[in-house]
Write a protein that holds these residues in place. Sequence first.
Motif, mmCIF file in Angstrom:
data_model
loop_
_atom_site.group_PDB
_atom_site.id
_atom_site.type_symbol
_atom_site.label_atom_id
_atom_site.label_comp_id
_atom_site.label_asym_id
_atom_site.label_seq_id
_atom_site.Cartn_x
_atom_site.Cartn_y
_atom_site.Cartn_z
ATOM 1 N N LYS A 567 0.811 -1.221 0.000
ATOM 2 C CA LYS A 567 0.000 0.000 0.000
ATOM 3 C C LYS A 567 0.841 1.268 0.000
ATOM 4 N N GLY A 568 1.977 1.256 0.703
ATOM 5 C CA GLY A 568 2.824 2.447 0.772
ATOM 6 C C GLY A 568 3.372 2.824 -0.596
ATOM 7 N N LEU A 569 3.894 1.843 -1.318
ATOM 8 C CA LEU A 569 4.429 2.090 -2.664
ATOM 9 C C LEU A 569 3.336 2.609 -3.591
ATOM 10 N N LEU A 570 2.165 1.963 -3.554
ATOM 11 C CA LEU A 570 1.084 2.363 -4.451
ATOM 12 C C LEU A 570 0.610 3.789 -4.165
ATOM 13 N N TRP A 571 0.472 4.121 -2.892
ATOM 14 C CA TRP A 571 0.007 5.473 -2.561
ATOM 15 C C TRP A 571 1.040 6.522 -2.987
ATOM 16 N N ASP A 572 2.314 6.206 -2.818
ATOM 17 C CA ASP A 572 3.351 7.140 -3.270
ATOM 18 C C ASP A 572 3.282 7.337 -4.785
ATOM 19 N N LEU A 573 3.145 6.244 -5.516
ATOM 20 C CA LEU A 573 3.083 6.351 -6.982
ATOM 21 C C LEU A 573 1.876 7.178 -7.428
ATOM 22 N N LEU A 574 0.743 7.000 -6.740
ATOM 23 C CA LEU A 574 -0.473 7.717 -7.113
ATOM 24 C C LEU A 574 -0.442 9.180 -6.686
ATOM 25 N N SER A 575 -0.088 9.420 -5.423
ATOM 26 C CA SER A 575 -0.212 10.773 -4.863
ATOM 27 C C SER A 575 0.962 11.671 -5.235
ATOM 28 N N ARG A 576 2.141 11.067 -5.385
ATOM 29 C CA ARG A 576 3.331 11.883 -5.642
ATOM 30 C C ARG A 576 3.735 11.888 -7.120
ATOM 31 N N ASP A 577 3.582 10.728 -7.762
ATOM 32 C CA ASP A 577 4.106 10.596 -9.128
ATOM 33 C C ASP A 577 3.025 10.555 -10.206
ATOM 34 N N ASN A 578 1.755 10.772 -9.824
ATOM 35 C CA ASN A 578 0.667 10.850 -10.804
ATOM 36 C C ASN A 578 0.514 9.553 -11.624
#
Length: 632
Positions: A567-578
Motif C-alpha cells: 500500500k505504501g508504494l502504491l500510494w506514493d506512486l499515485l499521490s506523488r508521481d501521478n
Amino acid sequence: MLGCAGKSDVFSGPPTATLPAHGVVVTGSGSSSMLVVQMSERKLLILFGSQTGTAQDAAERISREAKRRHFCCRVEALDNYSVANLITETLVVFVCATTGQGDPPDNMMNFWRFIFRKNLPPSSLCQMDYAVLGLGDSSYPKFNFVAKKLHKRLLQLGGSPLLPVALGDDQHDLGPDAVIDPWLLDLWEKVLALYPLPPGLGVLSPDVLLPPRYALHFLDENADDGDQPQQEAARDTPSELRPFAALMVCNQRVTAESHFQDVRLIEFDITGSGMEYSAGDVVMIQPRNSPEDVQQFCQLLRLDPDRRFVLKPSEPDMALPAHLPQPCTIRHLVTHYLDISCVPRRSFFELLSYLSPDELEQEKLQEFSSAQGQEELYSYCNRPRRTTLEALWDFPHTTCVIPPAYLLDLIPRIRPRAFSIASSLLAHPNRIQILMAVVQYKTRLSKPRRGLCSTWLASLRPQHGDVWVPLWVKKGGMKFPAKPDTPMIMIGPGTGVAPFRAAVQERVAQGRKGNCLFFGCRQKSKDFYCQAEWEELVKKGFLTLFTAFSRDQEDKVYVQHRIRENKGLLWDLLSRDNAHIYVAGNAKEMPAGVAEALKTVFHLEGGLSTSEAEEYLAALERSHRFQSETWS
C-alpha cells in the motif's frame, strides 16, 4: 436438389405471407390468397447497436412482429444508417447493447458521436415517436448505460418516448426476454393507438409463416459463373469486411501439460497488411466451424455441401450479407457464416415451430418459443450451453425439411472474436501475438463445451504447413499514458496480463521505466505466463513485479492481497508521481476485489474516509487514471 430426399423445392408447411416490392401483403396459400394494401405512412425504422448479436436478434424479432401488424419495416445497424435522415423519421425503435465499461457496441460508434454533438438543435427530433430497448448485464457497474443515455438524449432533442426505456438483463434467469416480452406488449398497444391498422385488416395470425429474408437460387452443376463480380484483393486497411489472411507462425502452449487449462501464446505474421497497432489495441479474429460439424450439419439437413447458389433479397431495399461471396457453396456458408455452435435463441425455436411437420416436435418447439416456456427453454438450452447443431439433432423430423432459404433467418452469422494484443510492434515488427485460454468446460451434457474460436485456433499446426487466419486490428478501450515519465500500475491476473505485456514491451523499447505489474495465477510452476521475460526485465530495472500464486500455499493469495501488502508504494506512486492504474481480466469477482483493495490503500495510506476513498477512485476513473477492461 437440396431438401429431404425425394422432396421438391416447394415447401408445403403453414400458410406463408409474402411481402412484395410495392407495399402489398399476400397471405394464405393456394387459391385462397388474400391481397392487402400496405399503408405507406405506416413505416417503422428499427436501429440496433449489437456486439454479440443479441441486440440484432431482438431487433429482427420486433421487425417480424411489426410485419404482422402491416408496418413497412426496415432494420439496420446504427452505423449503416445515414443518421442525418433521422430528422425525417416518425417512428423509430432503438435496440442497444452496452459493452465493457459502459461503451456502445462497435456498430454504433459513429452514430453515438453524432447524436451527442453539442450543435444539434433541441427540436431536431420533435416529429419522432421512439422507444429504446437496452440489453446489458447487471453484473457490470454501468448496467445498460448506453440505452439510458440514448433515451435521455433523444428526449433532449425533442423526441417523444412511447414507453420508458426497457433494461434487459443477461443475469436474469430468463435472460433479457424477461423484460422484452412485457415491454413489447406495451409497445404494440401504444404504436397501434397512434398508427391504427387500416380498415378491414387484422394482425397476421401466428399460424402464418413470414417469408425468408433471402431466396437461394441454386446453380446448375454445369453452369458457368458468368460475369459474377470477383472480390478484388483490397489494399485498404484490413477490416471486418476485408480481413487480412495472416500466417500463423507459432502456436505454443504456455501452461504445464498437467495443468487443467490449456493457454496458448500464438503469433501471426502481418507483413504486407499495412496494419499498425499500439498497446491496448485488440485483434479481431474470424473463426470457422470444424469440418466434422459442417459435415454433420449437412447430413442432418440433407444438403449437398458442394451445391452452389446465389442469394436474392426478398425485399428491394434489403442488402445482401456482406460476408458471403456470390455465388457461394453450401459448404462455405456453413463453414464460414452460420454459427451452428452458438446456443440457439428463442427465435430459432419459433421459426422451427412453423417449419415442423411433426406434431410432437412442433408442440415442443412452440413451448420453447412461448413466453410461458422460457424457463423450460433456459433449462434445455442456456444452462447446459446446448449448441444449435445439438438442438437440430433433437428435432430430426423438423430438421430434415428445413427449406435452405430459411437458413439465414434461422441461424445467426459467426461473430468475430476479440483478443487483447499481447505484443508490441517495437519489440516484434510485423507480428501480432495473443495470449489465449482454450475454452472448455463441462455441463450436464456428456460432451464437453468448447469455445468455437479458441478450439479452432488451438487445433492449427503451423509446424505442419502454412496456416492462414483472417484477422484485423481495432482500437482498444485501454489508453496508456502519453508522457514517458508517467508510472503505470498494472493489475492483470491470468490472461488479463496480455495488454500489459504489450504495454511493457512498448515502454521498454522506448527506454521507459516506472512499470509496476501485479500478476496472479494458480501455481508458479504451472501457469506463470511469460515468467522468464518478466524476471529478465526485473533484473534490468525496467519492471517491478508482484506475484500472487493462489494455490501454492494453504491460504489462497490473490492480487488484491498483494495490493494491500504494498500500500505504501502504491500510494506514493499515485499521490506523488501521478501514476495511472490499469486492471484487466475476468469480470467475475476480481475487479470488485481489486477496487476494494485500492480503496483500502487510499484509506490507510492517504487517510481518506470510506466515502472519500470511493470518490477518489471515481475521480481517477473520470480522469482516465484508472481504467479497466474485463470480460465474462
